[in-house]
Design an enzyme around this catalytic site. Structure first.
Site, mmCIF file in Angstrom:
data_model
loop_
_atom_site.group_PDB
_atom_site.id
_atom_site.type_symbol
_atom_site.label_atom_id
_atom_site.label_comp_id
_atom_site.label_asym_id
_atom_site.label_seq_id
_atom_site.Cartn_x
_atom_site.Cartn_y
_atom_site.Cartn_z
ATOM 1 N N SER A 1 -36.732 -42.708 -9.969
ATOM 2 C CA SER A 1 -36.296 -41.708 -9.477
ATOM 3 C C SER A 1 -35.754 -40.493 -9.073
ATOM 4 O O SER A 1 -34.155 -39.869 -9.312
ATOM 5 C CB SER A 1 -37.128 -41.040 -10.211
ATOM 6 N N LYS B 1 -31.811 -36.182 -11.927
ATOM 7 C CA LYS B 1 -31.285 -34.593 -12.122
ATOM 8 C C LYS B 1 -30.364 -34.017 -13.050
ATOM 9 O O LYS B 1 -30.034 -33.287 -13.579
ATOM 10 C CB LYS B 1 -32.212 -33.373 -11.315
#
Lengths: 302, 302
Positions: free
Chosen positions: A287, A43
């Protein structure tokens, strides 16, 4: 829709502040370990790109997030000397709330359905800029830099396997990958308990699932749903979806710890669980790694 | 002594088979995560370089090792289609024995003081080639490639902090670093329970500690002692040594898991424990990640 040039431009902007993650051999494929970013998740790429491109950030930035986007915006704001206000749902793991505060952000805890409203109120009160978790071209372009890097390191890759929720990551990655190598398969990975994108692709139009239903998966960062913007990328660019069970997700967390020496959170291991079902020589994006230590400890001795 | 050219030549030989590990920001410094190599440790670099340069390997290779060198030689032999016989001490963690067998090697378990003798007997019986864990110029040159990579990524680094035991890793790294940037400090890290190199540098000559005494440290990969070859590099090129307690080592394992999402074994975290005491902007080499899962689980919930 965003373009390859948007992704390349994002890559130049964020390069000084992100880790250029390598590909790690793993079974018949590879891992892209984005859990090694300073905040423990991909992110950071989107948040850095979006914040760097804000024209007026003097009144600060606001974000709503189940955790990793919160830390990403807090980190990017701290880097640019800008105040950050972060709205988090009350089911966010404590480890992510604490990490966000440790990066100097002001944190507001609200019910899961109220976070957008509260963030918009903060924007109005403060004259601050909202950095959405996925529904923004600059955020999507930032996440897409992962696709560029995968093709740089492995031009002949067969498939790229990417977790999906709001769809920002896969929209960016698919844009980069399909522009450069239309033959490379882009495969989404979803928890079966929050498989609204799989259902949408099957139906040919965006289907909404009840947020309370989606909130059941242990993959707490994958409880979102696409926006019109991300759906337009996903519906055009994603080749297939692999859904995984809760047991498969937790097994992937344990497998990553034992065989790749990487700590992944459940959401961060969803693409690796899907990769195991895919079987071919694909790259699975790990992720995020902000797992509850007690959960990881239980999985290690199970 | 080996030269910068030896290290550069090793880098070219091993590049297709090792992970080009990035530097990860960590506190005021950085980590070099060699636990992300396919076998979970830096040892792969030296073993690959040594095996690639063997003139006659048709009768196979033999190695003795407390674990990570074993897996390194097994991996390199498998890659070259050569049989491998590995002699391991009986106090080696089960996880390392199993991993070595899984790579196709034949494993012989012996008492800790008998391993060199047994390895030499296997060499004689089979006409195989011995790949020593550190006492060989090709092994040292392979490990030195870590130093090249650190300077490529961070030419202005203040210090490089490297765990020491047999001394192969620090001999190679120091050769590369001091040849290219004599002003960069090369600091060794040792468990206080096996700090024979710290004592040797203080005394100005190589001091031997009882192997049974050195075997007390939880850092099971750091129970060796230098050879004449590695001592000649260490005594000329290493600037300083930082010793760390058992508690500091285990705290570093937990800290790496929580803050860097990396799984390190105790030996692999010794340079990170030393880095915390150093305080400046140094690179700590995370040398290995083959930890006992039960130990890691205990540290995560402590």
């Amino acid at each position: 829709m965003i373009t390859l040039d948007d992704v390349r431009s994002a890559a130049a902007v964020i390069a000084p502040h992100v880790v250029r993650t390598p590909l790690l051999p793993f079974g018949p494929g590879w891992l892209k370990p984005e859990n090694l970013q300073p905040i423990g998740a991909f992110k950071l790429r989107g948040a850095l790109n979006a914040l760097a491109r804000l024209e007026n950030r003097s009144n600060g930035v606001v974000a709503y997030s189940s955790g990793n986007h919160a830390q990403a915006v807090a980190f990017a704001a701290h880097l640019h000397g800008v105040p950050a206000a972060i709205v988090m749902p009350d089911n966010t793991p404590t480890v992510k709330i604490e990490a966000t505060k440790a990066l100097g952000a002001e944190v507001f805890i609200v019910g899961i359905t109220e976070r957008v409203e509260r963030a918009e109120a903060l924007v109005a009160e403060r004259g601050a800029a909202l950095i959405p978790p996925f529904d923004h071209p600059d955020v999507i372009a930032g996440q897409g830099t992962i696709g560029l890097e995968i093709l740089e390191d492995l031009p002949d890759v067969e498939a790229v396997i990417v977790p999906m929720s709001g769809g920002g990551l896969i929209s960016g990655v698919a844009t980069a990958v399909k522009a450069l190598r239309p033959d490379v398969r882009v495969i989404g990975a979803e928890p079966a308990l929050a498989a609204d994108i799989a259902a949408s692709l099957k139906a040919g139009s965006l289907i909404r699932w009840d947020p309370v239903e989606r909130a059941q998966t242990v993959a707490d960062a994958l409880r979102d749903e696409p926006s019109a913007l991300t759906w337009s990328h996903i519906s055009k660019l994603v080749d297939d979806v692999i859904t995984v069970t809760e047991d498969e997700i937790l097994a992937a967390v344990a497998h990553l710890a034992r065989r790749a020496r990487l700590i992944a959170e459940p959401s961060g291991a969803v693409a690796v669980a899907a990769q195991a079902k895919f079987g071919g020589a694909g790259v699975g994006v790990v992720s995020g790694g902000n797992v509850d230590p007690a959960l990881l400890a239980r999985l290690l001795v199970a």
